[in-house]
Design a protein around this motif. Structure first.
Motif, mmCIF file in Angstrom:
data_model
loop_
_atom_site.group_PDB
_atom_site.id
_atom_site.type_symbol
_atom_site.label_atom_id
_atom_site.label_comp_id
_atom_site.label_asym_id
_atom_site.label_seq_id
_atom_site.Cartn_x
_atom_site.Cartn_y
_atom_site.Cartn_z
ATOM 1 N N ALA A 275 0.833 -1.202 0.000
ATOM 2 C CA ALA A 275 0.000 0.000 0.000
ATOM 3 C C ALA A 275 0.871 1.257 0.000
ATOM 4 C CB ALA A 275 -0.919 -0.004 1.215
ATOM 5 N N GLY A 276 1.994 1.200 0.703
ATOM 6 C CA GLY A 276 2.911 2.340 0.742
ATOM 7 C C GLY A 276 3.516 2.642 -0.613
ATOM 8 N N LEU A 277 3.897 1.599 -1.356
ATOM 9 C CA LEU A 277 4.443 1.798 -2.700
ATOM 10 C C LEU A 277 3.419 2.465 -3.604
ATOM 11 C CD1 LEU A 277 6.374 -1.529 -3.477
ATOM 12 C CD2 LEU A 277 7.339 0.705 -2.921
ATOM 13 N N LEU A 278 2.180 1.956 -3.562
ATOM 14 C CA LEU A 278 1.120 2.544 -4.379
ATOM 15 C C LEU A 278 0.866 3.989 -3.960
ATOM 16 C CD1 LEU A 278 -1.092 2.208 -6.532
ATOM 17 C CD2 LEU A 278 -2.601 1.376 -4.723
ATOM 18 N N GLY A 279 0.839 4.225 -2.652
ATOM 19 C CA GLY A 279 0.587 5.565 -2.141
ATOM 20 C C GLY A 279 1.645 6.566 -2.581
ATOM 21 N N LYS A 280 2.907 6.146 -2.537
ATOM 22 C CA LYS A 280 4.000 7.040 -2.958
ATOM 23 C C LYS A 280 3.883 7.390 -4.430
ATOM 24 C CE LYS A 280 7.435 5.488 0.411
ATOM 25 N NZ LYS A 280 8.658 4.677 0.602
ATOM 26 N N THR A 281 3.554 6.382 -5.246
ATOM 27 C CA THR A 281 3.426 6.607 -6.684
ATOM 28 C C THR A 281 2.260 7.533 -6.979
ATOM 29 O OG1 THR A 281 4.262 4.369 -7.042
ATOM 30 C CG2 THR A 281 3.290 5.463 -8.927
ATOM 31 N N LEU A 282 1.130 7.288 -6.331
ATOM 32 C CA LEU A 282 -0.044 8.129 -6.552
ATOM 33 C C LEU A 282 0.195 9.553 -6.060
ATOM 34 C CD1 LEU A 282 -2.946 5.695 -5.601
ATOM 35 C CD2 LEU A 282 -2.428 6.612 -7.856
ATOM 36 N N SER A 283 0.965 9.704 -4.990
ATOM 37 C CA SER A 283 1.229 11.032 -4.435
ATOM 38 C C SER A 283 1.964 11.921 -5.427
ATOM 39 C CB SER A 283 2.033 10.923 -3.139
ATOM 40 O OG SER A 283 1.242 10.371 -2.115
ATOM 41 N N ASN B 138 -0.131 2.841 -16.128
ATOM 42 C CA ASN B 138 0.515 1.790 -15.338
ATOM 43 C C ASN B 138 -0.341 0.557 -15.097
ATOM 44 O OD1 ASN B 138 3.154 3.158 -14.366
ATOM 45 N ND2 ASN B 138 1.584 4.688 -13.968
ATOM 46 N N TRP B 139 -1.445 0.397 -15.831
ATOM 47 C CA TRP B 139 -2.343 -0.730 -15.566
ATOM 48 C C TRP B 139 -1.652 -2.076 -15.743
ATOM 49 C CZ3 TRP B 139 -3.553 -4.389 -19.244
ATOM 50 C CH2 TRP B 139 -3.239 -4.075 -20.574
ATOM 51 N N LYS B 140 -0.730 -2.181 -16.713
ATOM 52 C CA LYS B 140 -0.030 -3.460 -16.933
ATOM 53 C C LYS B 140 0.793 -3.840 -15.715
ATOM 54 C CE LYS B 140 0.322 -3.449 -21.986
ATOM 55 N NZ LYS B 140 1.250 -3.427 -23.145
ATOM 56 N N PHE B 141 1.483 -2.860 -15.140
ATOM 57 C CA PHE B 141 2.298 -3.121 -13.954
ATOM 58 C C PHE B 141 1.405 -3.497 -12.775
ATOM 59 C CE2 PHE B 141 4.040 -1.472 -9.948
ATOM 60 C CZ PHE B 141 5.214 -2.209 -9.872
ATOM 61 N N VAL B 142 0.306 -2.763 -12.588
ATOM 62 C CA VAL B 142 -0.622 -3.042 -11.488
ATOM 63 C C VAL B 142 -1.187 -4.453 -11.620
ATOM 64 C CG1 VAL B 142 -2.829 -2.391 -10.434
ATOM 65 C CG2 VAL B 142 -1.212 -0.608 -11.128
ATOM 66 N N PHE B 143 -1.608 -4.826 -12.829
ATOM 67 C CA PHE B 143 -2.193 -6.154 -13.050
ATOM 68 C C PHE B 143 -1.149 -7.251 -12.886
ATOM 69 C CE2 PHE B 143 -6.165 -5.070 -15.774
ATOM 70 C CZ PHE B 143 -6.533 -4.132 -14.834
ATOM 71 N N ALA B 144 0.069 -6.996 -13.381
ATOM 72 C CA ALA B 144 1.126 -8.015 -13.312
ATOM 73 C C ALA B 144 1.514 -8.336 -11.881
ATOM 74 C CB ALA B 144 2.359 -7.538 -14.090
ATOM 75 N N ASN B 145 1.294 -7.369 -10.981
ATOM 76 C CA ASN B 145 1.637 -7.576 -9.574
ATOM 77 C C ASN B 145 0.417 -7.939 -8.723
ATOM 78 O OD1 ASN B 145 4.677 -6.819 -9.007
ATOM 79 N ND2 ASN B 145 3.941 -5.443 -10.597
ATOM 80 N N GLY B 146 -0.613 -8.448 -9.394
ATOM 81 C CA GLY B 146 -1.775 -8.975 -8.679
ATOM 82 C C GLY B 146 -2.948 -8.036 -8.569
#
Length: 201
Positions: free
Chosen positions: A62-70, A94-102
């Protein structure tokens, strides 16, 4: 960083995608040892139990996603409208990366934990609250600056954006078709341009 801290970080990083893909409840201790190359004793020497590993891994994901979105809300985007569009554009790029990581770690954990893993559910709730606050703050700031219609409810739009995007991710991942996410993002962009924006185009 001490040796114990490095080992804990190693375990978290090596199992981040595993937990998000296989599930926070379904991932076994054997899965963790295989992913990390460590023994069960080493895992339990650094974490009280598997649930603690799962919680720490969720916080990491969640922290990784939060940092990227920030970054979407950073100073490189001049207006609040630019920031909101950058937020939506993150998923389009970034949908491909998000999907590839579950998929989205927040949605995955929320769907899975529910009442069966209350400690994880509490962490997910906190993550969504932080996300809602960030988007609401951008809308509030735009209203103060005269960029966004002052009559709109910032919290309502923040929740709508999250619901649309999360729903788009869920359908696209389930159906194997990116168009569902694209439709959701198109709707978010349309709302930004025609329901929030009061600046001359």
């Amino acid at each position: 960083m001490s040796k114990a801290e490095k080992t804990k970080q190693h375990i978290i990083e090596k199992t981040a995608t595993l937990f998000n893909t296989k599930g926070y409840i379904s991932t076994s201790l054997s899965d963790i040892t295989q992913a990390t190359g460590l023994t069960k004793g080493s895992i339990y020497g650094n974490f009280e139990n598997k649930d603690e590993v799962a919680i720490e891994v969720y916080k990491y994901n969640a922290g990784l996603l939060g940092k990227t979105l920030s970054r979407s809300f950073g100073d490189e985007y001049v207006t609040s409208l630019d920031k909101l569009h950058a937020f939506a554009a993150f998923y389009r790029k970034n949908w491909k990366f998000v999907f590839a990581n579950g998929g989205c770690p927040l949605m995955n954990a929320a769907t899975e934990a529910d009442d069966s893993f209350p400690a994880l559910k509490a962490q997910v709730k906190r993550s969504f609250e932080q996300w809602l606050t960030k988007i609401s703050d951008v809308i509030d700031d735009g209203q103060r600056k005269g960029e966004i219609d002052k009559k709109v409810n910032a919290e309502q739009y923040a929740s709508l954006f999250i619901m649309l995007i999360e729903g788009g991710i869920l359908l696209s991942k389930t159906m194997g078709d990116q168009s569902f996410l694209n439709h959701a993002l198109d709707k978010v962009s349309d709302m930004i341009d025609h329901e929030l924006n009061i600046l001359p185009s």
